[in-house]
Design an enzyme around this catalytic site. Structure first.
Site, PDB file in Angstrom:
ATOM      1  N   GLU A 175       0.838  -1.193   0.000  1.00 17.85           N
ATOM      2  CA  GLU A 175       0.000   0.000   0.000  1.00 17.85           C
ATOM      3  C   GLU A 175       0.878   1.251   0.000  1.00 17.85           C
ATOM      4  OE1 GLU A 175      -2.805  -0.577   3.187  1.00 17.85           O
ATOM      5  OE2 GLU A 175      -3.634  -2.376   2.249  1.00 17.85           O
ATOM      6  N   HIS A 230      -3.428   3.710   5.262  1.00 14.62           N
ATOM      7  CA  HIS A 230      -3.496   2.583   4.337  1.00 14.62           C
ATOM      8  C   HIS A 230      -3.877   3.065   2.941  1.00 14.62           C
ATOM      9  CE1 HIS A 230      -3.474  -0.852   7.284  1.00 14.62           C
ATOM     10  NE2 HIS A 230      -3.733   0.161   8.104  1.00 14.62           N
ATOM     11  N   GLU A 287      -7.759   5.731   4.909  1.00 18.16           N
ATOM     12  CA  GLU A 287      -7.612   5.034   3.636  1.00 18.16           C
ATOM     13  C   GLU A 287      -7.500   6.047   2.505  1.00 18.16           C
ATOM     14  OE1 GLU A 287      -7.480   1.797   3.013  1.00 18.16           O
ATOM     15  OE2 GLU A 287      -8.480   0.720   4.650  1.00 18.16           O
TER      16      GLU A 287
END
EC number: 3.4.17.24
Length: 491
Positions: A233, A328, A401
């Site tokens: 990631e 992430h 995210e």
């Protein structure tokens, strides 16, 4: 994807023995069937034996077409997403079709226009392939796995071409970046080695704050940030670098934040996985973001070291651990967004929504509508869930995210592909949102220095950017009405 379910449809099928892949290809020359002699121009040479490389096998289907197999994460055949490899010995105007045939995920942003990254020795800046040349489909010839095919034309014979799933960000690049910061001898930047990985790579911990906040007996308000627990990631590292670059700058907002808060940042929790070119796991095949409950000092040493430090700070009466944010990247959704926790205390639950709402005001690529709050059992071992249960009611834990691909600006429908700079800009916006959260805007006008440029990546003055000193009209709690706080998305 940081917190996705590990159910069978998402994990894919483990590869059979006949497809076993033990490592990366190393200067692998693909010769036509029956050919003898030295390779000629156009006989492609594939390589992934470099840092963060990943390509396990190459099969030539025809003169123009090649099946490429991702090497699974070390000691764990379930995860096959990240790829990063080079191709050389090409012929000018040579056209090829590359099929990446063994993805372990079914859902993918390739369905929504995402395309692989490419660069070459004479054009070292990463760019995305045209989406019209990329196809994502279920293939009956490969156990009904999903296949991503892309067409490409090599145009310079002397170039070495490199293809990757997303912008790479290696362990070595990270170390060089921290070395450059350390050489600046800033009295508010501290770097220490919190521990080592299984393969003896550094677990770096950064502290960014005014030296006054570190004097003995000083009370501290701590923001703890982590990244790259899932090594593939890579956007996580760019966002984290954006946060760091902003906090160490001479921007008035950064100066105020350093006076008021102590930022603890562990930017790379899984350095072995990053170095090896894994997507989700550590060297020994563990998804570290499922082992926060009881990390082993031998098997999960980096996680163990960070958890020990957080628990130690939590038990220190002089330290208030106010935020934990784990960064992430997401493989199926657009924009930046957050995961938060669910609490029985309604007031605490509502207060938890304030930070993502403020970030949505500051960052055009952050989506509050995609932000959700949950307590799914499958996510109990994540940092967000574990620390959300450990820390008291004054602390808030989030997973941040960001899409591997793009974001959609509110009021439009067009997807804007992320660049390295756009990821770092999101990091800068995360950092300055703390100014709004703590209602520190009036303090900015007391910083009597001109508005400087940020190091390396100055922000343009556009909507949603850093406000000029003296703008105190948008305080945190003025932005979040009671009605806004009640309208929380719950999953």
């Amino acid at each position: 994807m940081a917190e996705g379910s590990q159910s069978a449809p998402e994990a894919g099928n483990d590869m059979g023995n006949d497809d076993a892949i033990g490592g990366n290809v190393s200067k692998y020359i693909v010769l036509p069937t029956g050919y003898c002699g030295l390779p000629k121009k156009g006989h492609l040479i594939f390589d992934a034996c470099f840092e963060s490389g990943n390509l396990g096998r190459v099969d030539q289907v025809s003169e123009f077409e090649y099946d490429l197999f991702i090497r699974p994460d070390t000691c764990n055949p379930r995860f096959r997403v990240w790829f990063n490899f080079t191709v050389e010995n090409v012929k000018e105007s040579q056209r090829v079709i590359f099929n990446i045939v063994n993805f372990s995920k079914t859902k993918s942003l390739y369905r929504d226009g995402m395309a692989p990254m490419v660069k070459s020795t004479s054009r070292p800046k990463w760019q995305r392939l045209p989406p019209k040349n990329v196809y994502y489909y279920r293939c009956p010839d490969h156990r009904k796995n999903y296949v991503m095919s892309f067409a490409f034309c090599f145009d310079r014979e002397e170039d070495i071409y490199q293809f990757a799933y997303c912008y790479p960000y290696t362990y070595t690049r990270f170390q060089h970046y921290l070395d450059s910061l350390q050489k600046r001898n800033m009295d508010y930047f501290f770097r220490e080695q919190l521990g080592q990985s299984v393969q003896q790579r550094k677990l770096d911990l950064l502290t960014i704050t005014s030296p006054e906040n570190l004097r003995e007996g000083a009370e501290q308000k701590v923001v703890f940030i982590t990244g790259r627990v899932h090594p593939g990631e890579t956007p996580s590292s760019f966002v984290c670098q954006g946060i760091i670059d902003f906090l160490v700058s001479q921007h008035p907002i950064a100066r105020v934040l350093r006076e008021y808060l102590v930022f603890k940042i562990a930017p790379m929790l899984n350095p072995d996985g990053v170095y090896l070119g894994n997507y989700r796991c550590s060297l020994m095949g563990f998804d570290l973001n499922r082992h926060w409950l009881d990390p082993s000092p031998w098997v999960h040493p980096t996680l163990h070291g960070v958890k020990q430090l957080i628990v130690q700070m939590y038990n220190d009466p002089k330290t208030s651990l106010e935020f934990y944010i784990d960064i992430h990247a997401h493989s199926t959704m657009m924009n930046g967004f957050m995961y938060g926790n669910i609490f029985e205390d309604e007031e605490r639950f509502q207060r938890q929504a304030i930070f993502p709402k403020l970030l949505c005001q500051n960052a055009e690529d952050f989506s509050y509508s995609s932000t959700s709050f949950n307590r799914d059992a499958v996510k109990a071992g994540t940092g967000r869930r574990f620390l959300g249960g450990l820390l008291d009611h004054t602390s808030y834990c989030y997973t941040l995210e960001v899409s591997f691909y793009s974001y959609i600006i509110s009021g439009t429908t067009a997807a804007v592909p992320y660049t390295e700079e756009a990821y770092m800009k999101l990091g800068r916006n995360v950092a300055r949102t703390f100014l709004d959260y703590y209602r520190l805007n009036p303090m900015v006008e007391k910083v009597a220095i001109p508005m400087p440029r940020l190091r390396l990546d100055a922000e343009p003055e556009t909507s949603g950017e850093v406000r000029q000193a003296g703008d105190t009209t948008n305080l945190a709690y003025k932005r979040c009405s009671t009605e806004d706080l009640i309208n929380i998305t719950v999953q």
